[in-house]
Scaffold this motif. Structure first.
Motif, mmCIF file in Angstrom:
data_model
loop_
_atom_site.group_PDB
_atom_site.id
_atom_site.type_symbol
_atom_site.label_atom_id
_atom_site.label_comp_id
_atom_site.label_asym_id
_atom_site.label_seq_id
_atom_site.Cartn_x
_atom_site.Cartn_y
_atom_site.Cartn_z
ATOM 1 N N GLY A 1 0.800 -1.216 0.000
ATOM 2 C CA GLY A 1 0.000 0.000 0.000
ATOM 3 C C GLY A 1 0.833 1.268 0.000
ATOM 4 O O GLY A 1 0.421 2.293 -0.561
ATOM 5 N N SER A 2 2.007 1.228 0.618
ATOM 6 C CA SER A 2 2.837 2.431 0.661
ATOM 7 C C SER A 2 3.282 2.833 -0.737
ATOM 8 O O SER A 2 3.256 4.016 -1.098
ATOM 9 N N ILE A 3 3.687 1.853 -1.531
ATOM 10 C CA ILE A 3 4.103 2.155 -2.900
ATOM 11 C C ILE A 3 2.876 2.525 -3.743
ATOM 12 O O ILE A 3 2.945 3.405 -4.606
ATOM 13 N N SER A 4 1.735 1.917 -3.463
ATOM 14 C CA SER A 4 0.505 2.314 -4.153
ATOM 15 C C SER A 4 0.203 3.785 -3.879
ATOM 16 O O SER A 4 -0.137 4.546 -4.793
ATOM 17 N N ASN A 5 0.325 4.181 -2.625
ATOM 18 C CA ASN A 5 0.090 5.592 -2.300
ATOM 19 C C ASN A 5 1.104 6.491 -3.004
ATOM 20 O O ASN A 5 0.763 7.588 -3.452
ATOM 21 N N LEU A 6 2.340 6.024 -3.096
ATOM 22 C CA LEU A 6 3.362 6.805 -3.812
ATOM 23 C C LEU A 6 2.977 6.984 -5.282
ATOM 24 O O LEU A 6 3.144 8.062 -5.857
ATOM 25 N N TYR A 7 2.438 5.930 -5.895
ATOM 26 C CA TYR A 7 1.970 6.050 -7.283
ATOM 27 C C TYR A 7 0.916 7.145 -7.417
ATOM 28 O O TYR A 7 0.913 7.911 -8.376
ATOM 29 N N ALA A 8 0.018 7.200 -6.431
ATOM 30 C CA ALA A 8 -1.048 8.211 -6.476
ATOM 31 C C ALA A 8 -0.453 9.612 -6.386
ATOM 32 O O ALA A 8 -0.801 10.514 -7.165
ATOM 33 N N PHE A 9 0.460 9.775 -5.444
ATOM 34 C CA PHE A 9 1.142 11.064 -5.267
ATOM 35 C C PHE A 9 1.840 11.490 -6.555
ATOM 36 O O PHE A 9 1.729 12.636 -7.008
ATOM 37 N N LEU A 10 2.571 10.567 -7.162
ATOM 38 C CA LEU A 10 3.333 10.886 -8.384
ATOM 39 C C LEU A 10 2.391 11.252 -9.527
ATOM 40 O O LEU A 10 2.638 12.203 -10.281
ATOM 41 N N ALA A 11 1.311 10.486 -9.669
ATOM 42 C CA ALA A 11 0.379 10.750 -10.767
ATOM 43 C C ALA A 11 -0.316 12.096 -10.575
ATOM 44 O O ALA A 11 -0.525 12.843 -11.539
ATOM 45 N N ALA A 12 -0.651 12.408 -9.322
ATOM 46 C CA ALA A 12 -1.311 13.684 -9.039
ATOM 47 C C ALA A 12 -0.388 14.849 -9.404
ATOM 48 O O ALA A 12 -0.795 15.803 -10.078
#
Lengths: 509, 509
Positions: free
Chosen positions: A166-177
């Protein structure tokens, strides 16, 4: 005794062989088969003991003692096949049984045997998810499962990927945003920004959100912690106040994380109100439903907890948590298609050639920050086939029903237990009240005493090996127990055992 | 035919059951056992066909056709156990056999059966590596294996962690370097910097290095690509020139990546000269030995390729590549202890409590950006026990010897093949020369023609299913073949087969 290394004897001939003798050659297949089946014997015994309530949850030893019990040495010359089999038995003998019905310690518990068989197959297929070329079936499975999950969120299009947690999933969201809102950032960095970026998350959210600010270069000072109410839910008017305040100071708000199922209290932030604020100020809304996402599968429990999740721009959802997939299985979903590749593509044409013979839109390698990516889909796909969507729904409802049972039992024994709040998820927060504190009025000094005994009870349960329940402090109170029911193996009897055992262990404290 | 789904019949009674009937309850253990052993039958047949040279490497279908061959549907109601077994067989029937001796396509090839058995155990143990509390034996194994790997690098202390792939390992190095050199960055972001950061890597390096600049917020413009020589090795004087140039422009150089084994050509950057430059200008030296790191185990091949690697500040090394561990197994090592935790710790006291009963220095959760972390150590530890350090050395030497054999065979057939350069690693770069181009002088226009036929031969080998070898262009030349020998199953005969088969497939082009 089960998992005793001496119980797993290979035939004399095979026992003396080494890996070099049998592998990977076909003509030694009988010995290879014998060796692998003996390992399976060990594993099936572990499965059996995991499901046996008369077996311990763990056999605890302190690290220095454990080292003496084990032979972890990496030898110059390889050991025999017999030794390898015994190594496997010894390893599992001392491993904590996270699937034991008396293990309530972690968000991910349980041992779903279909998902486990799926992971065995994954190991044997031993491939990498970056191209259709070498993982055709698995890539198609990803498409099917992730499309289904987006439908459940409430989206008819979009894009998704599986990530290592989940931590890397959240990082993906941050990067995409960041990429979506400031497309020049990828190449030009901070020069492409109108000012210093700030992001917002509740003070109860998972620390990986704050970590995004560190990894991504904002600095953790620019991850603003929004106060939560007494149930652990973000307070929307506080969010709005902080957004306005930062804007006035010249910062550039861009990202809000709402948590659907906080780690400790299992709280659900009010998504609709947060979505309204994000819309008003033009901010990206991410919902971290790593923990609570499974409840989307339940008609009974989805609302109001996850109402409005379809308004998010991105959603993290970990099937290895409430859905019980073998660890690790985490997904990140985007409402807008094309963002993942636009954000993360480094155009390594030498790896992801465009003149391949097949439709390369199936290749995922250029969408991720990982390059090589473990196959985390098969275990989930096979599990979904086995349970069906309704089976998953039934399982979510069952877990929540068990939690209701636990709450009732705690209330019925209010002399022994203090329920901290009504749970929204399968986390139950409570104190145990030892004999000397029963009848004493509940106040801050009593809470302090109750908090002090948590580590002692925890230590006793680990030494005895009978139970695993976690504890922690939060910013409102000292240590308290947080039990988790996320394993399909748990029954009402096990819930009773948990409470009774804590009572047995802590009565005299 | 093997892996035919109809060959795997459960008993009538078990066949009709669903997962709900048997799992996870102990009293249904005979059926559970029958089901799991039937899955193992499927897996062992896959192992056998993988090692059978008469079997195809793959059965290729375009995505749209493949969808018609498969039933990937996620049903509302769960399917029977019999159907699950058949699902497994069908999945493997259409999966590419990455361990087949005629698979030369990827850096990670082979199917080490001990490592595979290790991964089966990992799936069954189903735990998370963040605390000693729930993964005691595996945490100790990590310590033993990572200490050994640091010793092999040439360090007597330091710290290491396993990460989900080389790209994330490289990101760890980038983050630690930035944190070490600018400790205020973690909290305060760019405000804590003396200027705009720049990093350096060769134009042949893996794209994950450039990705660090994007993820970390520098912008990819600030990842400076240093020219390489004709063998694909970074040119140190170009590195120094670019460092000086950027400094003069006011940028702040801080990080240099040297690649030990590039993805396409298998080139090794000259570490000692690069280390001298890093020392002169006070820059962090990272060595990305994800690919070539295995050769550190070989006395014969370690030097000069990896000479000086002990001077690095950080080293990425992927055992799932040359060492043949089951995918995924990647490690990142730091010369300085304490950096990982100082860089990545978010102080989530509610997860990583300091009042535990045991020595919490064994907990790893606060060192990583992942929180939950898959157990990637057991498969490597068990494999190391099986082979011994000398077995690993022998395997590295054997792979390199096979590559020497391949080079000799290519040179002996210089009318049919054109060797692009002498390999430093197990990557061999070459063109196949079809009939119409034999005897034509080698020049740019011939290279263009040779490049055009690579995708056609690749398409033919996939359609036939007989062979897998990769191709790609680089910045000096159009498409060319790059074969990889990293599987312990490959023999001289298989090398001959590769070349002969390309000849058969491409003669008429």
């Amino acid at each position: 005794m089960s998992l005793n290394p001496r119980n797993y004897k290979l035939s004399d001939r095979t026992a003396r062989m080494t890996a070099h003798d049998i592998l990977p050659y076909v003509d030694a297949m009988p010995e290879t088969r014998e060796f692998l089946l003996k390992i399976i014997d060990v594993l099936l015994d572990f499965v059996r003991t995991t499901n046996d309530r008369n077996e311990k949850v763990l056999e605890f030893h302190h690290p220095e003692d454990m080292k003496k019990l084990l032979d972890l040495d990496l030898p110059h010359r390889g050991v025999t096949l017999q030794q390898l089999v015994e190594d496997c038995a010894t390893t599992l003998k001392y491993q904590v049984k996270t699937g034991h019905p008396h293990f309530f310690n972690q968000l991910s518990t349980g041992l779903d045997l279909v998902s486990m068989a799926g992971e065995w197959l994954t190991a044997t297929a031993n491939t990498n998810m970056f191209t259709y070329e070498i993982a055709p079936v698995f890539i198609l499975m990803e498409n099917v499962v992730l499309t289904k999950m987006r439908e459940i969120i409430g989206w008819t299009s979009g894009d998704s990927i599986l990530a290592p947690g989940g931590s890397i999933s959240n990082l993906y969201a941050f990067l995409a945003a960041r990429h979506k809102m400031f497309p020049g950032y990828k190449e030009r960095g901070t020069k492409a920004l109108p000012g210093e970026l700030v992001m917002f998350t509740s003070d109860q959210s998972h620390y990986s959100i704050k970590s995004c600010a560190s990894v991504g270069g904002l600095g953790t000072d620019n991850c603003v912690m929004v106060p939560s109410d007494e149930h652990g839910r973000m307070i929307p008017r506080e969010l709005e106040r902080l957004i306005v305040e930062r804007k006035q100071k010249g910062y550039v708000p861009f990202f809000v994380n709402a948590t659907a199922g906080t780690t400790v209290l299992g709280a659900f932030d009010p998504i609709i109100e947060i979505a309204d604020i994000c819309k008003k100020y033009g901010l990206w809304l991410h919902v971290d439903a790593a923990w609570g996402g499974g409840l989307m599968l339940s008609k009974k429990y989805r609302h109001p907890r996850l109402t409005g999740i379809e308004r998010a721009d991105s959603v993290t959802w970990n099937p290895h948590k409430l859905m019980g997939a073998i660890f690790q299985c985490s997904t990140i979903h985007f409402k807008e298609d094309g963002l993942l590749i636009s954000c993360n593509q480094m155009s390594a044409e030498y790896l992801f050639m465009t003149d391949k013979q097949y439709d390369i839109s199936y290749d995922t390698g250029d969408k991720v920050i990982q390059c090589g990516r473990h196959n985390d889909i098969f275990k989930l796909w096979l599990q979904w086939r086995a349970k069906g969507t309704e089976g998953f729904e039934r399982q979510q409802d069952r877990l929540m029903d068990l939690v209701q049972y636990q709450v009732r039992r705690i209330k019925e024994q209010s002399n022994l237990f203090h329920l901290i709040m009504e749970p929204e998820c399968v986390n139950v927060s409570f104190w145990y009240i030892p004999k000397r504190l029963r009848g004493v009025p509940h106040d801050a000094s009593k809470e302090k005493e109750l908090g002090k005994i948590c580590p002692i009870i925890k230590s006793r349960m680990m030494q005895k090996g009978s139970l695993m329940v976690g504890y922690q402090p939060d910013d409102r109170r000292p240590n308290f127990f947080r039990s988790i029911i996320s394993s399909a193996a748990v029954t009402e009897k096990d819930v009773d055992f948990m409470l009774d055992e804590i009572h047995r262990l802590g009565d005299d404290l």
